[in-house]
Design a protein around this motif. Sequence first.
Motif, PDB file in Angstrom:
ATOM      1  N   GLU A 117      39.548  20.271  54.442  1.00  0.00           N
ATOM      2  CA  GLU A 117      39.088  21.603  54.824  1.00  0.00           C
ATOM      3  C   GLU A 117      40.271  22.578  54.922  1.00  0.00           C
ATOM      4  O   GLU A 117      40.181  23.722  54.473  1.00  0.00           O
ATOM      5  N   ALA A 118      41.373  22.115  55.479  1.00  0.00           N
ATOM      6  CA  ALA A 118      42.566  22.961  55.577  1.00  0.00           C
ATOM      7  C   ALA A 118      43.087  23.313  54.182  1.00  0.00           C
ATOM      8  O   ALA A 118      43.500  24.453  53.936  1.00  0.00           O
ATOM      9  N   VAL A 119      43.073  22.350  53.273  1.00  0.00           N
ATOM     10  CA  VAL A 119      43.507  22.603  51.894  1.00  0.00           C
ATOM     11  C   VAL A 119      42.594  23.648  51.256  1.00  0.00           C
ATOM     12  O   VAL A 119      43.061  24.607  50.640  1.00  0.00           O
ATOM     13  N   TYR A 120      41.292  23.494  51.421  1.00  0.00           N
ATOM     14  CA  TYR A 120      40.357  24.432  50.800  1.00  0.00           C
ATOM     15  C   TYR A 120      40.399  25.812  51.452  1.00  0.00           C
ATOM     16  O   TYR A 120      40.113  26.811  50.785  1.00  0.00           O
ATOM     17  N   ASP A 121      40.769  25.885  52.714  1.00  0.00           N
ATOM     18  CA  ASP A 121      40.975  27.199  53.329  1.00  0.00           C
ATOM     19  C   ASP A 121      42.096  27.945  52.603  1.00  0.00           C
ATOM     20  O   ASP A 121      41.993  29.142  52.330  1.00  0.00           O
ATOM     21  N   ILE A 122      43.162  27.217  52.274  1.00  0.00           N
ATOM     22  CA  ILE A 122      44.273  27.817  51.528  1.00  0.00           C
ATOM     23  C   ILE A 122      43.825  28.181  50.115  1.00  0.00           C
ATOM     24  O   ILE A 122      44.184  29.249  49.598  1.00  0.00           O
ATOM     25  N   VAL A 123      43.032  27.318  49.494  1.00  0.00           N
ATOM     26  CA  VAL A 123      42.532  27.587  48.133  1.00  0.00           C
ATOM     27  C   VAL A 123      41.715  28.881  48.131  1.00  0.00           C
ATOM     28  O   VAL A 123      41.924  29.761  47.278  1.00  0.00           O
ATOM     29  N   ILE A 124      40.824  29.014  49.089  1.00  0.00           N
ATOM     30  CA  ILE A 124      39.966  30.206  49.160  1.00  0.00           C
ATOM     31  C   ILE A 124      40.822  31.464  49.344  1.00  0.00           C
ATOM     32  O   ILE A 124      40.620  32.471  48.665  1.00  0.00           O
ATOM     33  N   ASP A 125      41.783  31.384  50.248  1.00  0.00           N
ATOM     34  CA  ASP A 125      42.672  32.538  50.479  1.00  0.00           C
ATOM     35  C   ASP A 125      43.474  32.878  49.225  1.00  0.00           C
ATOM     36  O   ASP A 125      43.634  34.046  48.877  1.00  0.00           O
ATOM     37  N   THR A 126      43.976  31.851  48.548  1.00  0.00           N
ATOM     38  CA  THR A 126      44.796  32.054  47.352  1.00  0.00           C
ATOM     39  C   THR A 126      43.982  32.680  46.223  1.00  0.00           C
ATOM     40  O   THR A 126      44.410  33.661  45.608  1.00  0.00           O
ATOM     41  N   VAL A 127      42.804  32.133  45.970  1.00  0.00           N
ATOM     42  CA  VAL A 127      41.960  32.661  44.895  1.00  0.00           C
ATOM     43  C   VAL A 127      41.524  34.088  45.227  1.00  0.00           C
ATOM     44  O   VAL A 127      41.534  34.974  44.363  1.00  0.00           O
ATOM     45  N   SER A 128      41.182  34.319  46.468  1.00  0.00           N
ATOM     46  CA  SER A 128      40.773  35.662  46.897  1.00  0.00           C
ATOM     47  C   SER A 128      41.910  36.662  46.722  1.00  0.00           C
ATOM     48  O   SER A 128      41.699  37.781  46.227  1.00  0.00           O
ATOM     49  N   LEU A 129      43.104  36.274  47.117  1.00  0.00           N
ATOM     50  CA  LEU A 129      44.266  37.156  46.976  1.00  0.00           C
ATOM     51  C   LEU A 129      44.559  37.446  45.508  1.00  0.00           C
ATOM     52  O   LEU A 129      44.830  38.596  45.126  1.00  0.00           O
ATOM     53  N   ARG A 130      44.491  36.426  44.672  1.00  0.00           N
ATOM     54  CA  ARG A 130      44.726  36.625  43.231  1.00  0.00           C
ATOM     55  C   ARG A 130      43.689  37.575  42.640  1.00  0.00           C
ATOM     56  O   ARG A 130      44.012  38.418  41.795  1.00  0.00           O
ATOM     57  N   GLU A 131      42.454  37.422  43.094  1.00  0.00           N
ATOM     58  CA  GLU A 131      41.386  38.299  42.608  1.00  0.00           C
ATOM     59  C   GLU A 131      41.645  39.744  43.028  1.00  0.00           C
ATOM     60  O   GLU A 131      41.462  40.669  42.234  1.00  0.00           O
ATOM     61  N   GLN A 132      42.094  39.951  44.259  1.00  0.00           N
ATOM     62  CA  GLN A 132      42.404  41.301  44.733  1.00  0.00           C
ATOM     63  C   GLN A 132      43.546  41.918  43.927  1.00  0.00           C
ATOM     64  O   GLN A 132      43.512  43.102  43.597  1.00  0.00           O
ATOM     65  N   VAL A 133      44.555  41.116  43.619  1.00  0.00           N
ATOM     66  CA  VAL A 133      45.683  41.600  42.823  1.00  0.00           C
ATOM     67  C   VAL A 133      45.217  41.987  41.430  1.00  0.00           C
ATOM     68  O   VAL A 133      45.598  43.038  40.899  1.00  0.00           O
ATOM     69  N   GLU A 134      44.395  41.147  40.821  1.00  0.00           N
ATOM     70  CA  GLU A 134      43.861  41.447  39.481  1.00  0.00           C
ATOM     71  C   GLU A 134      43.031  42.728  39.498  1.00  0.00           C
ATOM     72  O   GLU A 134      43.151  43.565  38.595  1.00  0.00           O
ATOM     73  N   ASN A 135      42.195  42.899  40.524  1.00  0.00           N
ATOM     74  CA  ASN A 135      41.377  44.107  40.628  1.00  0.00           C
ATOM     75  C   ASN A 135      42.256  45.346  40.806  1.00  0.00           C
ATOM     76  O   ASN A 135      41.961  46.402  40.246  1.00  0.00           O
ATOM     77  N   ALA A 136      43.312  45.221  41.585  1.00  0.00           N
ATOM     78  CA  ALA A 136      44.236  46.338  41.788  1.00  0.00           C
ATOM     79  C   ALA A 136      44.936  46.701  40.479  1.00  0.00           C
ATOM     80  O   ALA A 136      45.137  47.878  40.176  1.00  0.00           O
ATOM     81  N   LYS A 137      45.310  45.692  39.691  1.00  0.00           N
ATOM     82  CA  LYS A 137      45.953  45.938  38.396  1.00  0.00           C
ATOM     83  C   LYS A 137      44.997  46.657  37.454  1.00  0.00           C
ATOM     84  O   LYS A 137      45.394  47.567  36.724  1.00  0.00           O
ATOM     85  N   LYS A 138      43.720  46.255  37.460  1.00  0.00           N
ATOM     86  CA  LYS A 138      42.736  46.879  36.595  1.00  0.00           C
ATOM     87  C   LYS A 138      42.519  48.345  36.974  1.00  0.00           C
ATOM     88  O   LYS A 138      42.327  49.192  36.110  1.00  0.00           O
ATOM     89  N   LYS A 139      42.544  48.623  38.270  1.00  0.00           N
ATOM     90  CA  LYS A 139      42.345  50.001  38.729  1.00  0.00           C
ATOM     91  C   LYS A 139      43.512  50.895  38.350  1.00  0.00           C
ATOM     92  O   LYS A 139      43.347  52.094  38.149  1.00  0.00           O
TER      93      LYS A 139
END
Length: 141
Positions: A117-139
Amino acid sequence: MSFSVSKNTFGNEFDKANCNISIKMRKLIYIIAILTIVSCSGKEELPKGIIPPEKMALILSDIYLAEHKAANISLKPDSSKVVFRHYELKILEDYNTNDSVYKESFRYYLEYPEKLEAVYDIVIDTVSLREQVENAKKKQK
């Protein structure tokens, strides 16, 4: 049974029996506190050959993103699996590990749900952060 009352150096009156209990309780509380701090402060050792949680989370994040990419390529499912396998092996190579260590580590984390669960908490945060960065780049484009 009578208890004698005496004064301490601060001038407070107290019962010697209650004082002894109080001192014993304080000692017990200190011992429990110290044991708790010592037991919680050390990092738990992983068995040899197991990928640490932070690194495992990064590997899983990359693998899930690769799986998403492979699934969105307009190829037949069999070809998509081959592409994904290529991505997966490249990711493991980038993290200086191999397929057998990765699989063994994954099995280990499956045996310890709280660690997984701790590993997947990090996975969720990492994927979410990468998605936010990608969205910011697109904007910005």
